[in-house]
Design a protein around this motif. Structure first.
Motif, PDB file in Angstrom:
ATOM      1  N   TRP A  99       0.742  -1.022  -0.123  1.00 35.85           N
ATOM      2  CA  TRP A  99       0.172  -0.173   0.056  1.00 35.85           C
ATOM      3  C   TRP A  99       0.785   1.087   0.111  1.00 35.85           C
ATOM      4  O   TRP A  99       0.396   2.278  -0.178  1.00 35.85           O
ATOM      5  CB  TRP A  99      -1.061  -0.116   1.160  1.00 35.85           C
ATOM      6  CG  TRP A  99      -1.980  -1.027   1.158  1.00 35.85           C
ATOM      7  CD1 TRP A  99      -1.963  -2.189   1.719  1.00 35.85           C
ATOM      8  CD2 TRP A  99      -3.268  -0.945   0.432  1.00 35.85           C
ATOM      9  NE1 TRP A  99      -3.112  -3.073   1.552  1.00 35.85           N
ATOM     10  CE2 TRP A  99      -4.056  -1.908   0.702  1.00 35.85           C
ATOM     11  CE3 TRP A  99      -3.733   0.240  -0.511  1.00 35.85           C
ATOM     12  CZ2 TRP A  99      -5.358  -2.394  -0.051  1.00 35.85           C
ATOM     13  CZ3 TRP A  99      -5.069  -0.214  -1.025  1.00 35.85           C
ATOM     14  CH2 TRP A  99      -5.864  -1.246  -0.645  1.00 35.85           C
ATOM     15  N   SER A 101       2.887   2.774  -2.008  1.00 35.74           N
ATOM     16  CA  SER A 101       2.660   3.931  -3.158  1.00 35.74           C
ATOM     17  C   SER A 101       1.428   4.722  -3.023  1.00 35.74           C
ATOM     18  O   SER A 101       1.506   5.889  -3.561  1.00 35.74           O
ATOM     19  CB  SER A 101       2.626   3.093  -4.633  1.00 35.74           C
ATOM     20  OG  SER A 101       1.741   2.018  -4.593  1.00 35.74           O
ATOM     21  N   ASP A 102       0.298   4.185  -2.643  1.00 34.18           N
ATOM     22  CA  ASP A 102      -0.913   4.949  -2.334  1.00 34.18           C
ATOM     23  C   ASP A 102      -0.736   5.998  -1.348  1.00 34.18           C
ATOM     24  O   ASP A 102      -1.201   7.213  -1.494  1.00 34.18           O
ATOM     25  CB  ASP A 102      -2.143   3.893  -1.984  1.00 34.18           C
ATOM     26  CG  ASP A 102      -2.632   3.129  -2.967  1.00 34.18           C
ATOM     27  OD1 ASP A 102      -2.242   3.433  -4.355  1.00 34.18           O
ATOM     28  OD2 ASP A 102      -3.488   2.294  -2.883  1.00 34.18           O
ATOM     29  N   ARG A 105       1.080   9.370  -1.827  1.00 33.04           N
ATOM     30  CA  ARG A 105       0.468  10.595  -2.651  1.00 33.04           C
ATOM     31  C   ARG A 105      -0.368  11.148  -1.588  1.00 33.04           C
ATOM     32  O   ARG A 105      -0.844  12.301  -1.792  1.00 33.04           O
ATOM     33  CB  ARG A 105      -0.445   9.759  -3.530  1.00 33.04           C
ATOM     34  CG  ARG A 105       0.471   9.440  -4.921  1.00 33.04           C
ATOM     35  CD  ARG A 105      -0.449   8.980  -5.998  1.00 33.04           C
ATOM     36  NE  ARG A 105      -1.492   8.295  -5.809  1.00 33.04           N
ATOM     37  CZ  ARG A 105      -1.289   6.844  -6.056  1.00 33.04           C
ATOM     38  NH1 ARG A 105      -0.086   6.372  -6.584  1.00 33.04           N
ATOM     39  NH2 ARG A 105      -2.315   5.877  -5.678  1.00 33.04           N
ATOM     40  N   TRP A 106      -0.563  10.752  -0.525  1.00 26.64           N
ATOM     41  CA  TRP A 106      -1.344  11.377   0.685  1.00 26.64           C
ATOM     42  C   TRP A 106      -0.755  12.728   1.141  1.00 26.64           C
ATOM     43  O   TRP A 106       0.488  12.962   1.184  1.00 26.64           O
ATOM     44  CB  TRP A 106      -1.646  10.596   1.702  1.00 26.64           C
ATOM     45  CG  TRP A 106      -2.613   9.381   1.673  1.00 26.64           C
ATOM     46  CD1 TRP A 106      -3.125   8.890   0.365  1.00 26.64           C
ATOM     47  CD2 TRP A 106      -3.172   8.502   2.813  1.00 26.64           C
ATOM     48  NE1 TRP A 106      -3.894   7.991   0.803  1.00 26.64           N
ATOM     49  CE2 TRP A 106      -4.119   7.530   1.770  1.00 26.64           C
ATOM     50  CE3 TRP A 106      -3.196   8.425   4.172  1.00 26.64           C
ATOM     51  CZ2 TRP A 106      -4.852   6.439   2.517  1.00 26.64           C
ATOM     52  CZ3 TRP A 106      -3.644   7.424   4.576  1.00 26.64           C
ATOM     53  CH2 TRP A 106      -4.500   6.663   3.876  1.00 26.64           C
TER      54      TRP A 106
END
Length: 127
Positions: A99, A101-102, A105-106
């Protein structure tokens, strides 16, 4: 370790916990469905009509009932509990890596003022 290093690690742990312990829970069920259209931008022009014909302003509509909230909180607590128990488990690290890579971007997390208050009394809504 310097403050920047500690902050970077804390940010990564916080994002990982949010992803693994809050996302993809019953919260997603509450998030599903159609979002009403608003022309005012603040939803003051949106109303819900219930089964008895009562018009309820969108800003006053509960988005989940007590049973849904209880089930959500139980699931989140269980996931946080399991996260802490499995913190050293390689399987948890593999899951977090999938997770990563998700969450990269946060937005970066910020200090929440709730934790800066001394002797704060619990309230119905702590936000």
């Amino acid at each position: 370790m310097d403050d920047k290093g500690e902050q970077r690690i804390a940010a990564k742990i916080a994002k990982t916990m949010a992803m693994l312990c809050v996302r993809n829970t019953r919260l997603e069920t509450l998030h599903e469905g159609r979002t009403p259209t608003t022309h005012t931008g603040d939803y003051s022009d949106v109303k819900v009509i219930d089964a008895d014909g009562n018009e309820i302003p969108w800003t006053e509509v509960s988005r989940c009932n007590q049973d849904e909230m209880k089930a959500l909180m139980k699931q989140v607590v269980n996931r946080i509990y399991t996260f802490h128990l499995k913190m050293e488990d390689p399987g948890l690290h593999e899951l977090a890596d999938r997770w990563s890579s998700d969450i990269a971007r946060w937005d970066e997390p910020e200090i929440d003022e709730f934790f800066n208050l001394r002797n704060r009394e619990p309230t119905k809504y702590m936000g």
